[in-house]
Design an enzyme around this catalytic site. Structure first.
Site, PDB file in Angstrom:
ATOM      1  N   ASP A 169      26.390  -6.105  41.208  1.00  0.00           N
ATOM      2  CA  ASP A 169      26.213  -5.954  42.520  1.00  0.00           C
ATOM      3  C   ASP A 169      27.121  -5.791  43.554  1.00  0.00           C
ATOM      4  O   ASP A 169      27.476  -6.599  44.298  1.00  0.00           O
ATOM      5  CB  ASP A 169      25.087  -7.067  42.960  1.00  0.00           C
ATOM      6  N   ASP A 212      28.230  -7.493  15.895  1.00  0.00           N
ATOM      7  CA  ASP A 212      27.194  -8.272  15.439  1.00  0.00           C
ATOM      8  C   ASP A 212      26.273  -8.924  16.624  1.00  0.00           C
ATOM      9  O   ASP A 212      26.581 -10.022  16.650  1.00  0.00           O
ATOM     10  CB  ASP A 212      27.774  -9.129  14.365  1.00  0.00           C
ATOM     11  N   ASP A 233       0.914  -1.077   0.193  1.00  0.00           N
ATOM     12  CA  ASP A 233      -0.081  -0.044  -0.010  1.00  0.00           C
ATOM     13  C   ASP A 233       0.809   1.200  -0.040  1.00  0.00           C
ATOM     14  O   ASP A 233       0.635   2.336   0.829  1.00  0.00           O
ATOM     15  CB  ASP A 233      -0.845   0.120   1.359  1.00  0.00           C
ATOM     16  N   ASP A 265      23.269 -10.108  16.967  1.00  0.00           N
ATOM     17  CA  ASP A 265      22.370 -11.160  16.822  1.00  0.00           C
ATOM     18  C   ASP A 265      22.955 -12.235  16.107  1.00  0.00           C
ATOM     19  O   ASP A 265      22.186 -13.334  15.550  1.00  0.00           O
ATOM     20  CB  ASP A 265      21.050 -10.746  16.051  1.00  0.00           C
ATOM     21  N   GLU A 295      22.582  -1.579  15.208  1.00  0.00           N
ATOM     22  CA  GLU A 295      23.997  -2.199  15.720  1.00  0.00           C
ATOM     23  C   GLU A 295      24.913  -1.092  15.577  1.00  0.00           C
ATOM     24  O   GLU A 295      26.066  -0.869  16.580  1.00  0.00           O
ATOM     25  CB  GLU A 295      24.531  -3.428  15.163  1.00  0.00           C
ATOM     26  N   GLU A 318      32.051  -5.331   2.464  1.00  0.00           N
ATOM     27  CA  GLU A 318      32.103  -3.983   2.612  1.00  0.00           C
ATOM     28  C   GLU A 318      33.083  -3.275   3.513  1.00  0.00           C
ATOM     29  O   GLU A 318      33.610  -2.267   3.166  1.00  0.00           O
ATOM     30  CB  GLU A 318      30.591  -3.628   2.763  1.00  0.00           C
ATOM     31  N   GLU A 361      24.384   1.336  40.726  1.00  0.00           N
ATOM     32  CA  GLU A 361      25.246   0.208  40.414  1.00  0.00           C
ATOM     33  C   GLU A 361      24.872  -0.148  38.878  1.00  0.00           C
ATOM     34  O   GLU A 361      25.749  -0.338  37.835  1.00  0.00           O
ATOM     35  CB  GLU A 361      24.700  -1.186  41.166  1.00  0.00           C
TER      36      GLU A 361
END
Length: 401
Positions: A376, A309, A72, A311, A320, A279, A387
């Site tokens: 912690d 990277d 659309d 993922d 990223e 690239e 923290e």
């Protein structure tokens, strides 16, 4: 929208349901619809039309690489993000309500779209991703002439003209041969021979107007500075990585990010919205000009991919890239850190192990306990704001007072 990470597609921040409605929260684009701009200005210069269409086509190409049909595309579904000093528009595609994941070599059959912009093969209930290119051809024609290529007094008349596939070429008689050729290839009635999104981006129409250069121009100093940050960035923990991802996702409106996008596009040579190892190696080889051999460059690029990277899909996506090179000093203010901290807190004022587990569902609970113990400082089993702040500011080695 959750699958898409592209600067010319509206960003989805959050979604939720109530008893009465379903809500999608997206980034804001204050400039209104491209449709309204066309109504007020009529036609655009070729330079300006090319500037708009290049952005639209890069977004469409990114969708198609992810097997997403928009179905659309029209000026009403293109929002103006901003207008530069020369009046050029930065735009974003919206409204994925009729979008669909498609299977390659399998035709779609459901008739969806708006009369002026719908492709003939959609009306015949036998179409693929090339239907989006037809819509792009209609949009480009309107940008250049201020009129639709297939007009009519009602939908039936418009559709009849679309099915014939013959538009008024006289309206384009004073336009460049390159613009007429691109429109002709987009409005090819045969989807098998119709031009693709990638080939459209490489068309001479954009070359004669130096569209890519105009869109992504930046100074060599900014370019080199940003590329250098790629090789020095590294996360300390998964928790830190997730918090930074949340912050960047909600900060893509910042002016600095606009410069980062230009560099990203300069590296992304094939225009698919992601950076590959090749690239980046090609870029480094040019920048270093023989100072390092190919093996050294490949090793450095591999290290960058290991750090950025997130993922693990073998490419660096837009967000990223931004996470790695955005100025952490400017991003990690007290207000933004409190905002990020609130993302993890569900019940109490501190972040508990159970709250961490609801986010990192794929990480072993013992690993999560170890991750918390590293942050912690008071060993109470929870992570306080101070923290959390200390962990995040390690990204820039800022001392917490």
């Amino acid at each position: 929208l959750k699958q898409i990470d592209h600067p010319h597609i509206v960003k989805n921040f959050e979604f939720y349901t109530t008893k009465l409605a379903y809500f999608i929260i997206t980034e804001i684009c204050n400039g209104g619809e491209l449709f309204e701009k066309i109504l007020s200005e009529g036609s655009f210069s070729e330079n300006h039309a090319a500037y708009i269409m290049y952005q639209v086509l890069s977004a469409v190409y990114n969708c198609h690489t992810k097997n997403i049909l928009h179905r659309d595309l029209k000026p009403e579904n293109i929002l103006i993000d901003r207008i530069d000093n020369e009046g050029y528009l930065t735009v974003k595609i919206i409204d994925f309500g009729t979008a669909k994941i498609f299977e390659k070599d399998k035709a779609e059959q459901k008739v969806i779209g708006s009369a002026y912009y719908i492709a003939p093969e959609v009306l015949e209930k036998n179409y693929n991703e090339k239907c989006d290119l037809w819509s792009c051809g209609v949009i480009l024609y309107i940008l250049l002439t201020g009129k639709p290529p297939f007009g009519g007094s009602d939908d039936d008349e418009i559709i009849a003209r679309i099915m014939k596939g013959v538009y008024n070429e006289n309206e384009l008689s004073k336009k460049s041969p390159e613009s007429r050729d691109l429109i002709k290839k987009m409005l090819d009635k045969n989807p098998k021979t119709r031009i693709s999104a990638l080939d459209s981006l490489k068309h001479p129409f954009f070359e004669i107007h130096e569209t890519r250069k105009r869109l992504y121009s930046t100074t060599s100093e900014k370019f080199l500075s940003i590329v250098k940050k790629l090789s020095t960035f590294k996360y300390e923990s998964k928790f830190q990585e997730t918090a930074l991802a949340f912050l960047v996702h909600n900060s893509l409106h910042l002016e600095e990010v606009r410069d980062l996008y230009k560099v990203f596009c300069l590296i992304d040579n094939d225009l698919d919205g992601k950076i590959t190892r090749k690239e980046l190696i090609d870029l480094y080889s040019i920048l270093l000009k023989g100072k390092k051999n190919l093996t050294e460059v490949q090793a450095e690029v591999e290290e960058i991919f290991n750090n950025i990277d997130n993922d693990g899909n073998g490419t660096i996506e837009y967000e990223e890239f931004v996470r790695a090179v955005i100025s952490k000093e400017k991003l990690l203010t007290d207000d933004t850190l409190k905002f990020a901290f609130s993302f993890f807190v569900i019940v109490n004022s501190d972040i508990s192990l159970s709250e961490i587990q609801t986010i990192f569902t794929d990480i072993d609970p013992e690993v999560l306990k170890k991750m918390i113990s590293e942050i912690d400082d008071d060993s109470n089993g929870d992570i306080s704001y101070e923290e959390f702040k200390k962990m995040m500011l390690m990204l820039v080695n800022i001392t917490v007072e």
